[in-house]
Design a protein around this motif. Sequence first.
Motif: not given
Ligand code: F6P
Length: 463
Positions: A77, A131-132, A212-214, A263, A286, A328, A331
Motif C-alpha cells: 500500500r 474486491i470492493d 468487506m467493501g469499505r 463493514e 480507511v 481476508h 480476498r
Molecule cells: O479494499 C479491499 C479491502 O479488502 C477492503 O474491503 C477492506 O476494508 C480493506 O481492504 C482491508 O485492508 P487490509 O487488508 O489492509 O486490512
Amino acid sequence: MKRIGILTAGGDTPALNAAIHGTVVRANQLRIEIFGFIKGFNCLFNPRVPHVHLNPLFQEIPELDPTKGGTLVGSSRDYVDATKTGELDLIESRLKKLGIDGLICIGGDGTLNGLQPLAERLPTVLAPKTIDNDLGLNYPSESDEWVRVKDPSGKNGYQYKRSESNVAFDLEQVINYATPGYATAVLVTAQGVERIRTTAESHRRIAIIEVMGRHSGYIALGTAYGQPDIILVPECPLDIELVAERVRHLYDLQKNVVIVCGEGIVDEQGRELGAETRTTDPAGNVALSGASEALRSKLVQMLGDRYFQLYRRGNSATEAIFTRKVGHTQRGGRPILFDRFYAALLGSKAVEMLVEGRNNAVSILQYHLQKGFHVEAYDANRFRDRWGLIHARHMHAALYDSKSMKPSKMGINYLLPIFTGAIGNDDAEHLRQTLFDAGNLAQPYHSINTDIQKRIRYLEAAD
Ligand code: F6P
C-alpha cells in the motif's frame, strides 16, 4: 513499446495473476518485454528496482499461473507522493535506465490516484482490480458531482461529499460495471452465509455476518446469493427500529435470522458503526472494523434477554446473537472463471492502450444488454473530480431496496450478468481434485515467493 513495467498495488485480490497473465500473453504476441516490479510502487523507491522478467524469449515464466490467487510480484500500500518531485525525478531516471517505455499498474481507486504523478513522467495505464467493486462511475458525469467543504480532520483539510443528483440510473451507462476480484469475494461471502445459516438454524440463533467493501455495499449486495434474511449496506443509513422489527418477525417464524452487514454501515446520523483507521493510499481509504459488533450491541439491547427466555430458545440475548467476519478469506484464493477471464482481457487491453499511445487511461469492463460484456479504454481524467481526486464508487441507491433490506429489482438485474455462469466447470473440478490430495498432507507448502526470489534482477547502476 519494447519493454513495459507492471506492478500490482493495494490489497491483493484473487485475479491479479490472471490480469498479469493477460498482459504477458498479449505482450508476447506483440514482441514486448514485460518486467514485473516487486511489491507495487514500493519497488520504485528502491534504487535497485527489484524486478522479474516475466516473458524471457517472449514466453511466460511457469510461475505465472492465472488460476492462483494473490500476485506473484507482490503488492503493497505504498504510493508515490505527487508533491515529492525529487523522488519522482529519481523514479523517472530509474525507469529510464531500466529501459521501461510504459507502465501498467493493476489496482483500484487508490492506485489510480497514486499513478497520476507518474503519468506525467512516462506513459502509465491502469488495469482494474478490487474486491470492493468500487472503481468506476455509476454514470459518466458522476465525478463532476463531488463537492467539498472545509474540515481539518478530512483529507487535505476537506470533507468530500456527493451533491444531489437527478441523473437517471441505467445499467448500460455504468462505467466499469464490475471489477475482477469482486465475483470471487462474493463466492466466499455467499458460501459463508450458507454455512453460518445451519448453525443459526440448529441452535436458534441470530447471526450477523460482516463483509468487506469499505464504504461501498456491492459485496453485501452480492451476498444475497447466500440468501441472508437481511442485508445492510453502507449507502443506506441504518434504521435500527426497522431491523429489530424484521428480526423479531423472522425469529418468531423461523427461529433463526441471518443478517449480512457491510463493514462501512452508518447510523441515522451518517456515523460509521465501526471504527475507522486511515490506510496509506492516496484515495484516503480507511480500514473499518467493528460494525457487526456495534450492531449486535444494539440488537442485544433492543431484544433483551426476556425475549429469548420466553421462547425457551436461549438464556440471554448475548448468547443468542453472534457475529462473524468473513475477513481476508474473501480476498484470497483461486479466482473463479468470471474474474480470471475478464482480468486477463483487461490486462491485455492495458498493453494495447500503451501500444496505441494512450497515457493515464484505464481498461474498463462495460455491459450491454444485448451484447454482454466487452472491454474498452477510458480516460482516467474522467474519473477525477474538479480538484483532481478519484473517489471510490458507491453502490447506487437504485440497486437496494431499503424496505425489504435486499437487492431491488434493478439490483437483481445488476447482479445477474456477473454471477450467472461466473463459476466455471473447472472451478468445481479443481476443488474436487486438489483439496484432499494426499500430497497436501505429506508435502510442506511451497510458496511462490521462493521461486520468484530466484528470478529477481536489480538495476545495478547507482543513482
Ligand atoms: O479494499 C479491499 C479491502 O479488502 C477492503 O474491503 C477492506 O476494508 C480493506 O481492504 C482491508 O485492508 P487490509 O487488508 O489492509 O486490512
